[in-house]
Design a protein around this motif. Structure first.
Motif, short mmCIF file in Angstrom:
data_model
loop_
_atom_site.label_atom_id
_atom_site.label_comp_id
_atom_site.label_asym_id
_atom_site.label_seq_id
_atom_site.Cartn_x
_atom_site.Cartn_y
_atom_site.Cartn_z
N LEU A 34 -13.70 -34.64 75.73
CA LEU A 34 -14.81 -35.80 75.27
C LEU A 34 -14.79 -35.75 73.78
O LEU A 34 -14.86 -36.94 73.16
N ALA A 35 -14.70 -34.75 73.24
CA ALA A 35 -14.88 -34.71 71.47
C ALA A 35 -13.71 -35.37 70.95
O ALA A 35 -13.92 -36.30 70.05
N LEU A 36 -12.38 -35.14 71.63
CA LEU A 36 -11.35 -35.57 71.06
C LEU A 36 -11.17 -37.11 71.32
O LEU A 36 -10.83 -38.04 70.42
N LEU A 37 -11.73 -37.65 72.63
CA LEU A 37 -11.82 -38.98 72.83
C LEU A 37 -12.67 -39.81 71.79
O LEU A 37 -12.30 -40.69 71.42
N ILE A 83 -7.09 -46.18 74.96
CA ILE A 83 -8.34 -45.55 74.43
C ILE A 83 -9.64 -46.41 75.21
O ILE A 83 -10.57 -45.67 75.74
N ARG A 84 -9.40 -47.89 75.09
CA ARG A 84 -10.30 -48.58 75.62
C ARG A 84 -10.52 -48.26 77.21
O ARG A 84 -11.57 -48.41 77.76
N ARG A 85 -9.40 -48.12 77.77
CA ARG A 85 -9.57 -47.60 79.43
C ARG A 85 -9.99 -46.60 79.63
O ARG A 85 -10.77 -46.20 80.45
N MET A 86 -9.39 -45.45 78.66
CA MET A 86 -10.25 -44.36 79.05
C MET A 86 -11.75 -44.11 78.45
O MET A 86 -12.53 -43.36 79.26
N GLU A 100 -20.96 -33.56 90.84
CA GLU A 100 -20.76 -33.27 89.20
C GLU A 100 -19.52 -32.82 88.77
O GLU A 100 -18.77 -33.40 87.99
N LYS A 101 -18.96 -31.92 89.57
CA LYS A 101 -17.69 -31.16 89.37
C LYS A 101 -16.58 -32.32 89.71
O LYS A 101 -15.63 -32.28 89.08
N GLN A 102 -16.82 -33.07 90.76
CA GLN A 102 -15.93 -34.12 90.96
C GLN A 102 -15.79 -35.05 89.84
O GLN A 102 -14.59 -35.46 89.50
N GLN A 103 -16.77 -35.33 89.28
CA GLN A 103 -16.80 -36.41 88.26
C GLN A 103 -16.08 -35.76 86.83
O GLN A 103 -15.25 -36.35 86.28
N ILE A 104 -16.35 -34.36 86.70
CA ILE A 104 -15.68 -33.84 85.29
C ILE A 104 -14.12 -33.74 85.98
O ILE A 104 -13.14 -33.78 84.84
N VAL A 105 -13.44 -33.47 87.14
CA VAL A 105 -12.21 -33.43 87.35
C VAL A 105 -11.72 -34.90 87.19
O VAL A 105 -10.43 -34.99 86.95
N ARG A 106 -12.40 -35.70 87.86
CA ARG A 106 -11.91 -37.38 87.56
C ARG A 106 -11.54 -37.51 86.40
O ARG A 106 -10.72 -38.28 85.88
N PHE A 107 -12.36 -37.06 85.18
CA PHE A 107 -12.28 -37.33 83.93
C PHE A 107 -11.02 -36.48 83.31
O PHE A 107 -10.18 -37.27 82.81
N LYS A 108 -11.02 -35.34 83.82
CA LYS A 108 -9.78 -34.61 83.46
C LYS A 108 -8.33 -35.34 83.98
O LYS A 108 -7.48 -35.13 83.24
N ASN A 109 -8.37 -35.80 84.97
CA ASN A 109 -7.19 -36.38 85.61
C ASN A 109 -6.93 -37.56 84.69
O ASN A 109 -5.55 -37.74 84.69
N ALA A 110 -7.78 -38.49 84.82
CA ALA A 110 -7.61 -39.66 83.92
C ALA A 110 -7.16 -39.37 82.54
O ALA A 110 -6.21 -39.99 81.90
N PHE A 111 -7.78 -38.36 81.94
CA PHE A 111 -7.24 -37.99 80.32
C PHE A 111 -5.97 -37.56 80.51
O PHE A 111 -5.30 -37.90 79.61
N THR A 128 -15.85 -26.72 80.03
CA THR A 128 -15.42 -26.34 78.57
C THR A 128 -14.38 -27.56 78.20
O THR A 128 -14.33 -28.07 77.10
N GLU A 129 -13.06 -27.52 78.94
CA GLU A 129 -12.08 -28.41 78.69
C GLU A 129 -12.67 -30.03 78.74
O GLU A 129 -12.36 -30.79 77.71
N TYR A 130 -13.50 -30.10 79.41
CA TYR A 130 -14.35 -31.73 79.46
C TYR A 130 -14.98 -31.82 78.42
O TYR A 130 -14.77 -32.99 77.73
N TYR A 131 -15.84 -31.17 77.71
CA TYR A 131 -16.45 -31.22 76.43
C TYR A 131 -15.55 -31.31 75.39
O TYR A 131 -15.64 -32.08 74.37
#
Length: 106
Positions: free
Chosen positions: A19-22, A42-45, A86-97, A13-16
């Motif tokens: 993602l919408a905010l990004l 923003i370009r980096r993210m 897949e969970k690892q990728q979502i956590v990777r996004f969350k950490n970068a965010f 839920t947080e990922y999506y």
């Protein structure tokens, strides 16, 4: 749930939401509504997001193939492995965010 475990539903839920905010910030960046510093962030993210999207697409293709495995035990093992990836990728996004402090950009 134990300490250190992630809540899959909450993470997704947080990922999506993030993602919408990004996506909104990318749109604002293209319209020139952000500072040059924020545009760089923003370009980096966005580059990180594109890489993660590609990884998740690949994982989902592998999951579709794994659905055809006849051996139930092997199938469950493979699907569990792919779910973890897949969970690892979502956590990777969350950490970068969080690291890039995207939520602080206005």
């Amino acid at each position: 749930m134990f300490v250190g475990e992630t809540n899959d539903y909450q993470d997704r839920t947080e990922y999506y939401d993030n993602l919408a905010l990004l996506n909104q910030l990318i749109k604002e960046s293209k319209e020139g509504d952000l500072s040059p510093k924020d545009k760089v962030i923003i370009r980096r993210m966005e580059a990180i997001r594109k890489n993660i999207d590609a990884q998740i697409r690949d994982i989902r293709k592998q999951r579709d193939k794994a659905d055809n495995i006849k051996d139930d035990q092997l199938k469950e093992k493979r699907l569990g492995f792919l779910e973890d990836k897949e969970k690892q990728q979502i956590v990777r996004f969350k950490n970068a965010f969080k690291k890039l402090k995207i939520e602080d950009i206005k």
